[in-house]
Design a protein around this motif. Structure first.
Motif, PDB file in Angstrom:
ATOM      1  N   TYR A  98     -16.302  59.683 -13.679  1.00  0.00           N
ATOM      2  CA  TYR A  98     -16.330  58.789 -12.519  1.00  0.00           C
ATOM      3  C   TYR A  98     -17.591  58.989 -11.677  1.00  0.00           C
ATOM      4  O   TYR A  98     -18.069  60.116 -11.493  1.00  0.00           O
ATOM      5  N   LYS A  99     -18.118  57.877 -11.145  1.00  0.00           N
ATOM      6  CA  LYS A  99     -19.239  57.905 -10.203  1.00  0.00           C
ATOM      7  C   LYS A  99     -18.817  57.181  -8.929  1.00  0.00           C
ATOM      8  O   LYS A  99     -18.247  56.086  -8.996  1.00  0.00           O
ATOM      9  N   ASP A 100     -19.122  57.751  -7.786  1.00  0.00           N
ATOM     10  CA  ASP A 100     -18.795  57.107  -6.512  1.00  0.00           C
ATOM     11  C   ASP A 100     -19.392  55.713  -6.419  1.00  0.00           C
ATOM     12  O   ASP A 100     -18.787  54.798  -5.846  1.00  0.00           O
ATOM     13  N   GLU A 101     -20.571  55.552  -6.990  1.00  0.00           N
ATOM     14  CA  GLU A 101     -21.271  54.265  -6.887  1.00  0.00           C
ATOM     15  C   GLU A 101     -20.490  53.139  -7.563  1.00  0.00           C
ATOM     16  O   GLU A 101     -20.639  51.968  -7.212  1.00  0.00           O
ATOM     17  N   TRP A 102     -19.634  53.482  -8.539  1.00  0.00           N
ATOM     18  CA  TRP A 102     -18.834  52.451  -9.191  1.00  0.00           C
ATOM     19  C   TRP A 102     -17.825  51.856  -8.224  1.00  0.00           C
ATOM     20  O   TRP A 102     -17.672  50.644  -8.135  1.00  0.00           O
ATOM     21  N   GLY A 103     -17.124  52.710  -7.493  1.00  0.00           N
ATOM     22  CA  GLY A 103     -16.121  52.231  -6.551  1.00  0.00           C
ATOM     23  C   GLY A 103     -16.723  51.517  -5.362  1.00  0.00           C
ATOM     24  O   GLY A 103     -16.059  50.720  -4.696  1.00  0.00           O
ATOM     25  N   GLU A 104     -18.008  51.787  -5.097  1.00  0.00           N
ATOM     26  CA  GLU A 104     -18.686  51.209  -3.936  1.00  0.00           C
ATOM     27  C   GLU A 104     -19.511  49.973  -4.273  1.00  0.00           C
ATOM     28  O   GLU A 104     -20.040  49.312  -3.371  1.00  0.00           O
ATOM     29  N   SER A 105     -19.647  49.641  -5.553  1.00  0.00           N
ATOM     30  CA  SER A 105     -20.524  48.547  -5.972  1.00  0.00           C
ATOM     31  C   SER A 105     -20.093  47.196  -5.389  1.00  0.00           C
ATOM     32  O   SER A 105     -19.072  46.641  -5.785  1.00  0.00           O
ATOM     33  N   TYR A 106     -20.858  46.696  -4.434  1.00  0.00           N
ATOM     34  CA  TYR A 106     -20.570  45.420  -3.769  1.00  0.00           C
ATOM     35  C   TYR A 106     -19.132  45.378  -3.244  1.00  0.00           C
ATOM     36  O   TYR A 106     -18.488  44.339  -3.264  1.00  0.00           O
ATOM     37  N   ALA A 107     -18.646  46.518  -2.783  1.00  0.00           N
ATOM     38  CA  ALA A 107     -17.286  46.589  -2.229  1.00  0.00           C
ATOM     39  C   ALA A 107     -17.302  46.613  -0.709  1.00  0.00           C
ATOM     40  O   ALA A 107     -16.248  46.686  -0.087  1.00  0.00           O
ATOM     41  N   GLN A 108     -18.490  46.565  -0.111  1.00  0.00           N
ATOM     42  CA  GLN A 108     -18.566  46.516   1.349  1.00  0.00           C
ATOM     43  C   GLN A 108     -18.193  45.127   1.853  1.00  0.00           C
ATOM     44  O   GLN A 108     -18.356  44.143   1.141  1.00  0.00           O
ATOM     45  N   PHE A 109     -17.676  45.052   3.072  1.00  0.00           N
ATOM     46  CA  PHE A 109     -17.330  43.762   3.665  1.00  0.00           C
ATOM     47  C   PHE A 109     -18.554  43.220   4.376  1.00  0.00           C
ATOM     48  O   PHE A 109     -18.995  43.764   5.389  1.00  0.00           O
ATOM     49  N   ASP A 110     -19.144  42.147   3.827  1.00  0.00           N
ATOM     50  CA  ASP A 110     -20.384  41.601   4.385  1.00  0.00           C
ATOM     51  C   ASP A 110     -20.420  40.085   4.163  1.00  0.00           C
ATOM     52  O   ASP A 110     -21.123  39.590   3.279  1.00  0.00           O
ATOM     53  N   PRO A 111     -19.653  39.327   4.969  1.00  0.00           N
ATOM     54  CA  PRO A 111     -19.629  37.874   4.787  1.00  0.00           C
ATOM     55  C   PRO A 111     -20.994  37.218   4.986  1.00  0.00           C
ATOM     56  O   PRO A 111     -21.273  36.179   4.380  1.00  0.00           O
ATOM     57  N   ALA A 112     -21.860  37.803   5.824  1.00  0.00           N
ATOM     58  CA  ALA A 112     -23.196  37.246   6.012  1.00  0.00           C
ATOM     59  C   ALA A 112     -23.977  37.309   4.699  1.00  0.00           C
ATOM     60  O   ALA A 112     -24.692  36.364   4.335  1.00  0.00           O
ATOM     61  N   MET A 113     -23.857  38.427   4.015  1.00  0.00           N
ATOM     62  CA  MET A 113     -24.505  38.568   2.714  1.00  0.00           C
ATOM     63  C   MET A 113     -23.924  37.579   1.719  1.00  0.00           C
ATOM     64  O   MET A 113     -24.663  36.971   0.920  1.00  0.00           O
TER      65      MET A 113
END
Length: 301
Positions: A98-113
């Motif tokens: 497992y890599k932390d970056e996998w769970g975080e990949s475009y998982a942030q809440f950013d409606p502007a983006m």
């Protein structure tokens, strides 16, 4: 009420009810780690029968926009009382690869983006209800289809996702499909999004079930036409069939791009190595790197 242990088909929505009645009911409620890295994963059909929808859904920017438009923290607090872990669809953190970056990949809440990505795709035209429209002037419809698992909690997730996507201009509808009907829809070319838990993503489940990141695996149906071709090609390579077994001597479905053939090769090759070996772990890392980069399936919590 006479069970010693109840786990399956309990509901996160009833967690407060379970806790409130522990003393009077004479039981204890425990929260234990699950086997699903996403209680509701959203698989995006890459083989849609409509040319415009196909091109749109195959655009990585569109899948990235769908993902960052989702407020996973809110889903966790609203549906799971903060007990879950917001995450992209990937392996469970207990896996050695497992890599932390996998769970975080475009998982942030950013409606502007999300809005910027959709605009860059040229999806700037909107109707009177502020929904983005296709070349025919009709709203681009995100139809999410799901089946009878997860109960009310899962439906609440979809209702929230509908709100998030409509906030960035994508009209969204939900449709229930029971049992065989769900499976038929997952194999059809005109579906947009099929939802299913991203389950068996620990090391043992991933090995035994050939991995949820494999093309079209686990009821997720993100490439039904490519999957037909890959399955037939697998049968021929294994010597179980020849081209003559297929109509017109042609493989069914649609030949996938090289990147999907490579993913298929990794998922097949890993089964030839000893579980936990360096070669096996390397292949698992490649498979989930691919999922994190391409986002054919989106995770929630």
């Amino acid at each position: 009420g006479e069970a010693d242990v109840a786990t399956w088909y309990t509901s996160a929505a009833n967690y407060p009810l379970y806790k409130e009645n522990e003393a009077s009911g004479g039981y204890i409620t425990h929260s234990i780690p699950g086997v699903q890295s996403s209680e509701a994963a959203l698989a995006i059909n890459q083989n849609h029968s409509d040319p415009f929808m196909r091109e749109t859904l195959q655009d990585l920017r569109f899948r990235q926009a769908l993902s960052v438009a989702i407020n996973r923290e809110e889903i966790n607090e609203t549906v799971f009382f903060g007990l879950g872990v917001p995450s992209q669809a990937t392996a469970l953190p207990t896996a050695r690869y497992y890599k932390d970056e996998w769970g975080e990949s475009y998982a942030q809440f950013d409606p502007a983006m999300a809005n910027r990505l959709l605009d860059k795709m040229g999806l700037t035209e909107r109707d009177n209800d502020n929904f983005r429209v296709g070349p025919d002037g009709k709203p681009i419809l995100m139809l999410v289809e799901y089946s009878d698992w997860g109960g009310d909690a899962i439906v609440t997730i979809f209702e929230l996702v509908k709100e998030y996507w409509e906030d960035v201009g994508l009209k969204t509808a939900l449709r229930f499909a029971a049992g065989d009907q769900f499976n038929q829809r997952a194999e059809a070319l005109d579906h947009v999004i099929m939802s299913h838990p991203y389950t068996d993503t620990g090391e043992v489940g991933d090995f035994g079930w050939n991995g949820r990141a494999a093309p079209g695996s686990g009821g997720l149906g993100w490439c039904p036409s490519w999957l037909l071709w890959l399955s037939a090609n697998r049968e021929i390579k294994a010597g179980r069939k020849t081209l003559n077994d297929y109509q017109g001597g042609v493989l069914p479905g649609e030949e996938p791009p090289e990147s999907i053939k490579q993913l298929e090769a990794w998922t097949q090759d890993k089964m030839q190595h000893k579980f936990g070996s360096p070669e096996y772990l390397d292949l698992m890392e490649r498979i989930y790197d691919f999922q994190a980069e391409n986002l054919y399936v989106l995770g929630t919590v």
